[in-house]
Design a protein around this motif. Structure first.
Motif, PDB file in Angstrom:
ATOM      1  N   THR A   2       0.845  -1.194   0.000  1.00  0.00           N
ATOM      2  CA  THR A   2       0.000   0.000   0.000  1.00  0.00           C
ATOM      3  C   THR A   2       0.879   1.242   0.000  1.00  0.00           C
ATOM      4  O   THR A   2       1.730   1.410   0.876  1.00  0.00           O
ATOM      5  CB  THR A   2      -0.921   0.023   1.227  1.00  0.00           C
ATOM      6  OG1 THR A   2      -1.725  -1.164   1.230  1.00  0.00           O
ATOM      7  CG2 THR A   2      -1.811   1.249   1.195  1.00  0.00           C
ATOM      8  N   ARG A   5      -0.593   7.894   1.088  1.00  0.00           N
ATOM      9  CA  ARG A   5      -1.475   8.858   0.432  1.00  0.00           C
ATOM     10  C   ARG A   5      -0.897  10.267   0.609  1.00  0.00           C
ATOM     11  O   ARG A   5      -0.760  10.736   1.738  1.00  0.00           O
ATOM     12  CB  ARG A   5      -2.866   8.785   1.039  1.00  0.00           C
ATOM     13  CG  ARG A   5      -3.533   7.418   0.940  1.00  0.00           C
ATOM     14  CD  ARG A   5      -4.687   7.314   1.927  1.00  0.00           C
ATOM     15  NE  ARG A   5      -4.212   7.478   3.299  1.00  0.00           N
ATOM     16  CZ  ARG A   5      -5.003   7.734   4.342  1.00  0.00           C
ATOM     17  NH1 ARG A   5      -6.307   7.891   4.158  1.00  0.00           N
ATOM     18  NH2 ARG A   5      -4.500   7.851   5.553  1.00  0.00           N
ATOM     19  N   GLN A   7      -1.275  14.248  -0.542  1.00  0.00           N
ATOM     20  CA  GLN A   7      -2.124  15.282  -1.142  1.00  0.00           C
ATOM     21  C   GLN A   7      -1.251  16.424  -1.637  1.00  0.00           C
ATOM     22  O   GLN A   7      -0.458  16.989  -0.878  1.00  0.00           O
ATOM     23  CB  GLN A   7      -3.106  15.827  -0.110  1.00  0.00           C
ATOM     24  CG  GLN A   7      -4.012  16.927  -0.617  1.00  0.00           C
ATOM     25  CD  GLN A   7      -5.171  16.395  -1.442  1.00  0.00           C
ATOM     26  OE1 GLN A   7      -5.831  15.449  -1.036  1.00  0.00           O
ATOM     27  NE2 GLN A   7      -5.412  17.009  -2.589  1.00  0.00           N
ATOM     28  N   ASP A  46       0.252   7.269  -3.479  1.00  0.00           N
ATOM     29  CA  ASP A  46      -1.102   7.417  -4.001  1.00  0.00           C
ATOM     30  C   ASP A  46      -1.376   8.924  -4.013  1.00  0.00           C
ATOM     31  O   ASP A  46      -1.667   9.525  -2.970  1.00  0.00           O
ATOM     32  CB  ASP A  46      -2.083   6.676  -3.090  1.00  0.00           C
ATOM     33  CG  ASP A  46      -3.538   6.913  -3.462  1.00  0.00           C
ATOM     34  OD1 ASP A  46      -3.796   7.524  -4.523  1.00  0.00           O
ATOM     35  OD2 ASP A  46      -4.416   6.512  -2.685  1.00  0.00           O
ATOM     36  N   ARG A  48      -3.043  12.462  -4.622  1.00  0.00           N
ATOM     37  CA  ARG A  48      -4.300  13.200  -4.796  1.00  0.00           C
ATOM     38  C   ARG A  48      -3.895  14.647  -5.079  1.00  0.00           C
ATOM     39  O   ARG A  48      -3.063  15.206  -4.358  1.00  0.00           O
ATOM     40  CB  ARG A  48      -5.165  13.160  -3.537  1.00  0.00           C
ATOM     41  CG  ARG A  48      -5.645  11.737  -3.169  1.00  0.00           C
ATOM     42  CD  ARG A  48      -4.788  11.101  -2.095  1.00  0.00           C
ATOM     43  NE  ARG A  48      -5.149   9.710  -1.826  1.00  0.00           N
ATOM     44  CZ  ARG A  48      -6.084   9.329  -0.975  1.00  0.00           C
ATOM     45  NH1 ARG A  48      -6.750  10.244  -0.275  1.00  0.00           N
ATOM     46  NH2 ARG A  48      -6.327   8.053  -0.789  1.00  0.00           N
ATOM     47  N   VAL A  77      -4.886  12.085   5.017  1.00  0.00           N
ATOM     48  CA  VAL A  77      -3.799  11.604   4.159  1.00  0.00           C
ATOM     49  C   VAL A  77      -2.562  11.337   5.011  1.00  0.00           C
ATOM     50  O   VAL A  77      -2.552  11.614   6.224  1.00  0.00           O
ATOM     51  CB  VAL A  77      -3.463  12.633   3.050  1.00  0.00           C
ATOM     52  CG1 VAL A  77      -4.588  12.744   2.042  1.00  0.00           C
ATOM     53  CG2 VAL A  77      -3.131  13.996   3.650  1.00  0.00           C
ATOM     54  N   ASP A  78      -1.516  10.820   4.362  1.00  0.00           N
ATOM     55  CA  ASP A  78      -0.273  10.511   5.069  1.00  0.00           C
ATOM     56  C   ASP A  78       0.793  11.585   4.905  1.00  0.00           C
ATOM     57  O   ASP A  78       1.833  11.539   5.565  1.00  0.00           O
ATOM     58  CB  ASP A  78       0.285   9.170   4.573  1.00  0.00           C
ATOM     59  CG  ASP A  78      -0.701   8.035   4.775  1.00  0.00           C
ATOM     60  OD1 ASP A  78      -1.174   7.866   5.911  1.00  0.00           O
ATOM     61  OD2 ASP A  78      -1.013   7.328   3.798  1.00  0.00           O
ATOM     62  N   CYS A 134       7.230  10.814   1.889  1.00  0.00           N
ATOM     63  CA  CYS A 134       7.076   9.367   2.048  1.00  0.00           C
ATOM     64  C   CYS A 134       8.177   8.732   2.898  1.00  0.00           C
ATOM     65  O   CYS A 134       8.100   7.537   3.213  1.00  0.00           O
ATOM     66  CB  CYS A 134       7.078   8.688   0.678  1.00  0.00           C
ATOM     67  SG  CYS A 134       5.711   9.172  -0.390  1.00  0.00           S
TER      68      CYS A 134
END
Length: 339
Positions: A2, A5, A7, A46, A48, A77-78, A134
């Motif tokens: 996974t 996420r 943004q 991922d 956005r 989000v992350d 990340c």
């Protein structure tokens, strides 16, 4: 596996410009365009993407950054990456740092070279910002790091980063502290953690700042043999001018020309007035020099002390304090923590 996420919130700036028919660069690209220019992003996160505005950072407002901070606080989000122009990045990132309290990486990035030039840095800076967002070390230390700026593969604390050249590729630095981390190959190499106590102390006082109305703060740069006419106008016509606070870019360790010392003292009596180092950063002196225009005299006269904050960042903090409804004593306590 996974992916985290992330943004991306796009505000505009050089990173988002495109040439018009005459060849002049105009705002126009949105978040989706920025993401499309860096296909490698999809392998990292991922993504956005949202276009918040299409405006140069020289035209951003405090209200817009307050609204952006509220948006960031509500995201599930992350990590968050904000893209904007470089003109006010050192101010907007610091304001976000005062307003945003998250345990995820929040990163501001931009570009110095526009997309029409050879080797534009926007795609590389966006890729670097997402890599940083990340990274496990960033995620583990997100609260200790606060909002950061990522430019040219280096990570800077929002309270310390400065734009030190108007056009150069490597226009950003933290002269007082250096970078917090650096990207090497695809690795983030940690270098240090920032001193967060002043920002944390300020944030505790600024809880209602986003609910307040704008509080215009004048920025006055003091130079050789300044006659003080603007100071006189602010003293005599404060209500007409509409300013609610003043930041003075002062000389040396916190000095003003002797011919305007009395005016500075009068101004400090009628409106919150912060002395900040025009040299670009502090900490200022407190008790070394004597005389009517010295740091000792100015502090005794009630001038607020900007500590290590340069005039641009001191103005951001003072406007935020006034917006939060803090009185002079509370504002002094907030600034005192910055040295």
């Amino acid at each position: 596996m996974t992916l985290p996420r992330v943004q991306i919130l796009a505000l505009g700036g050089t990173i988002a410009t495109a040439p018009d028919a005459s060849g002049a660069m105009q705002m126009g690209l949105g978040a989706d365009d920025l993401v499309a220019a860096v296909p490698l992003l999809a392998t990292l996160a991922d993504i956005r993407a949202e276009t918040v505005s299409r405006v140069g950072s020289h035209s951003l407002s405090f209200d817009q950054i307050h609204a952006l901070a509220a948006k960031i606080m509500g995201l599930d989000v992350d990590g968050v990456v904000v893209t904007q122009g470089t003109d006010t990045l050192e101010e907007t990132s610091f304001l976000l740092d005062l307003l945003v309290e998250r345990d995820i990486p929040v990163i501001v990035t931009a570009a110095m070279r526009n997309p029409a030039l050879t080797s534009p840095d926007g795609p590389g800076n966006l890729l670097a910002a997402v890599r940083v967002a990340c990274d496990p070390w960033m995620k583990a230390h997100a609260k200790a790091l606060g909002v950061v700026a990522v430019m040219l593969d280096e990570v800077y604390a929002a309270a310390d980063v400065q734009k030190v050249h108007p056009t150069r590729f490597n226009a950003f630095a933290s002269p007082q502290t250096g970078p917090l981390a650096a990207l090497v190959e695809d690795r983030l190499v940690p270098l240090s953690l920032p001193v967060r106590a002043p920002v944390e102390a300020a944030r505790k006082r600024l809880g209602k700042a986003s609910e307040g109305r704008e509080q215009p703060v004048a920025l006055l740069w003091l130079g050789l043999d300044e006659p003080g006419y603007i100071l006189e106008a602010m003293i005599d016509h404060r209500d007409q001018l509409g300013y609610r606070g003043v930041v003075l870019g002062a000389m040396g360790g916190g000095h003003v020309p002797e011919r305007v010392a009395s005016l500075v003292g009068q101004l400090g009596e009628i409106i919150p007035t912060v002395v900040a180092p025009r040299a670009g950063g502090g900490p200022l002196l407190r008790q070394t020099y004597g005389g009517p225009s010295s740091e000792i005299a100015l502090r005794k006269a009630g001038l607020l002390w900007g500590g290590r904050l340069n005039p641009l960042k001191a103005r951001v903090l003072l406007e935020t304090c006034l917006r939060a409804g803090l009185d002079r004593a509370a504002i002094a306590e907030v600034f005192e923590t910055f040295g």
